[in-house]
Design a protein around this motif. Structure first.
Motif, PDB file in Angstrom:
ATOM      1  N   CYS A  73       3.667 -18.248 -25.735  1.00 29.57           N
ATOM      2  CA  CYS A  73       3.377 -19.443 -24.698  1.00 29.57           C
ATOM      3  C   CYS A  73       4.190 -19.320 -23.251  1.00 29.57           C
ATOM      4  CB  CYS A  73       3.852 -20.829 -25.205  1.00 29.57           C
ATOM      5  SG  CYS A  73       2.838 -21.133 -26.737  1.00 29.57           S
ATOM      6  N   TYR A  74       5.473 -18.854 -23.550  1.00 27.89           N
ATOM      7  CA  TYR A  74       6.314 -18.472 -22.283  1.00 27.89           C
ATOM      8  C   TYR A  74       6.060 -17.623 -21.519  1.00 27.89           C
ATOM      9  CZ  TYR A  74      10.436 -19.086 -19.365  1.00 27.89           C
ATOM     10  OH  TYR A  74      11.238 -19.125 -18.152  1.00 27.89           O
ATOM     11  N   TYR A  76       3.092 -15.921 -21.606  1.00 30.51           N
ATOM     12  CA  TYR A  76       1.860 -16.485 -20.864  1.00 30.51           C
ATOM     13  C   TYR A  76       1.982 -17.296 -19.636  1.00 30.51           C
ATOM     14  CZ  TYR A  76      -2.760 -18.380 -19.916  1.00 30.51           C
ATOM     15  OH  TYR A  76      -3.945 -18.641 -19.607  1.00 30.51           O
ATOM     16  N   TYR A  83       3.380 -10.951 -21.488  1.00 29.81           N
ATOM     17  CA  TYR A  83       2.457 -11.573 -22.391  1.00 29.81           C
ATOM     18  C   TYR A  83       1.372 -10.443 -22.843  1.00 29.81           C
ATOM     19  CZ  TYR A  83      -1.603 -14.237 -24.231  1.00 29.81           C
ATOM     20  OH  TYR A  83      -2.463 -14.524 -24.759  1.00 29.81           O
TER      21      TYR A  83
END
Length: 235
Positions: A73-74, A76, A83
Motif C-alpha cells: 500500500c505505501y 503504491y 511498488y
C-alpha cells in the motif's frame, strides 16, 4: 455532481491490477494445503531439534500479514517504481514457492511433542496450527516476503533516509524470520532456502536491467503522448 469516467479511473489505478495475482496464488496454495497432507518429503535439520518452542513468537508471525500489506500500500501510494519492483520481486518468489511445493510435496513433524498451554500466545499458536498445516514449507514465504517488504519500504523514496523506519522494519523482519522456527512452523532449511531465493532474485528485480527497462518504457510512453498531442498540429 461530477461524473466518474470509468476508463480514466481504471487507467489511473492500472498498477493495482497486479494484485490480481492473489487470485492465482490463493486458490493454488489452498489446493496444495488440501491435497498435501500425509504423503510428502520430510523436511528436517538437526538444528531444528535444538531450537526451543516459544509461543510468544506468534505475535511477530501474525504481524507479517500487516507488514506485507503496508509495504504494498505505501509503495503504491508514494513510489510507483518501488511498488512495481516489489510486485515483481515478491510475486516471482511466491510463484517459485508454489511450483516447488507442487512438484516436491513437503512437510515436517516438528509439532509432535510440543504441549500447548492455555495462555494467549499458546491459543494463537493452536489456532494457527489448526488452520495452517505443517506442509508446503520451502522456500518459506513468510521469510521471503518479510525480506521483500523490508526492501520495498526502505528503498521507498521518502523513507530511505528515515532511520526509525529502517530500524523498526529491520527488527520486525528479523523477528518474523525467527518466529517461523520458534513456533515450529518451519525448519531452518526453509529459512535458508528463502534467504537464498531472496539473494538470487534481488538483482533480477532491483538490478540495472529492470531499471533500464523501466526507463525505456517511460521514454516510449512519453513519445506516444507527444505524438498524440501534436498529431493534428499543422507546422
Amino acid at each position: 455532481m461530477k461524473r466518474i469516467n470509468f476508463k480514466e479511473c481504471v487507467w489511473k489505478h492500472r498498477y493495482l491490477l497486479l494484485q490480481v495475482y492473489w487470485l492465482i496464488y490463493l486458490p493454488w496454495f489452498a489446493y496444495l494445503e488440501k491435497t498435501v497432507t500425509s504423503h510428502f518429503h520430510v523436511i528436517h535439520m538437526d538444528l531444528d531439534d535444538k531450537i526451543p518452542f516459544v509461543s510468544a513468537f506468534a505475535i511477530p508471525y501474525f504481524l507479517w500479514f500487516g507488514y506485507v500489506a503496508v509495504a504494498f500500500c505505501y509503495t503504491y501510494l508514494h513510489d510507483r517504481q518501488e511498488y512495481l519492483r516489489a510486485c515483481g520481486y515478491l510475486f516471482t518468489g511466491m510463484t517459485i514457492f508454489l511450483i516447488v511445493s507442487t512438484v516436491y510435496p513437503n512437510g515436517h513433524y516438528m509439532r509432535y511433542g510440543v504441549t500447548l498451554g492455555s495462555g494467549v500466545f499458546d491459543q494463537l499458536v493452536r489456532w494457527l496450527w489448526e488452520t495452517d498445516t505443517a506442509t508446503n514449507l520451502f522456500p518459506s514465504i513468510h521469510v521471503f516476503n518479510s525480506i521483500g517488504a523490508h526492501i520495498a519500504l526502505t528503498r521507498c523514496e521518502n523513507l530511505r533516509d528515515n532511520k526509525i523506519v529502517k530500524y523498526t522494519s529491520f527488527t520486525l523482519m528479523c523477528s518474523i524470520i525467527l518466529a517461523t522456527v520458534f513456533i515450529k512452523q518451519h525448519s531452518v532449511f526453509d529459512v535458508m532456502t528463502a534467504l537464498l531465493m531472496a539473494l538470487v532474485l534481488y538483482p533480477v528485480a532491483y538490478g540495472k536491467a529492470p531499471e533500464n527497462a523501466i526507463e525505456r518504457f517511460r521514454a516510449a510512453r512519453e513519445a506516444r503522448r507527444l505524438r498524440k498531442k501534436y498529431e493534428d498540429v499543422s507546422w
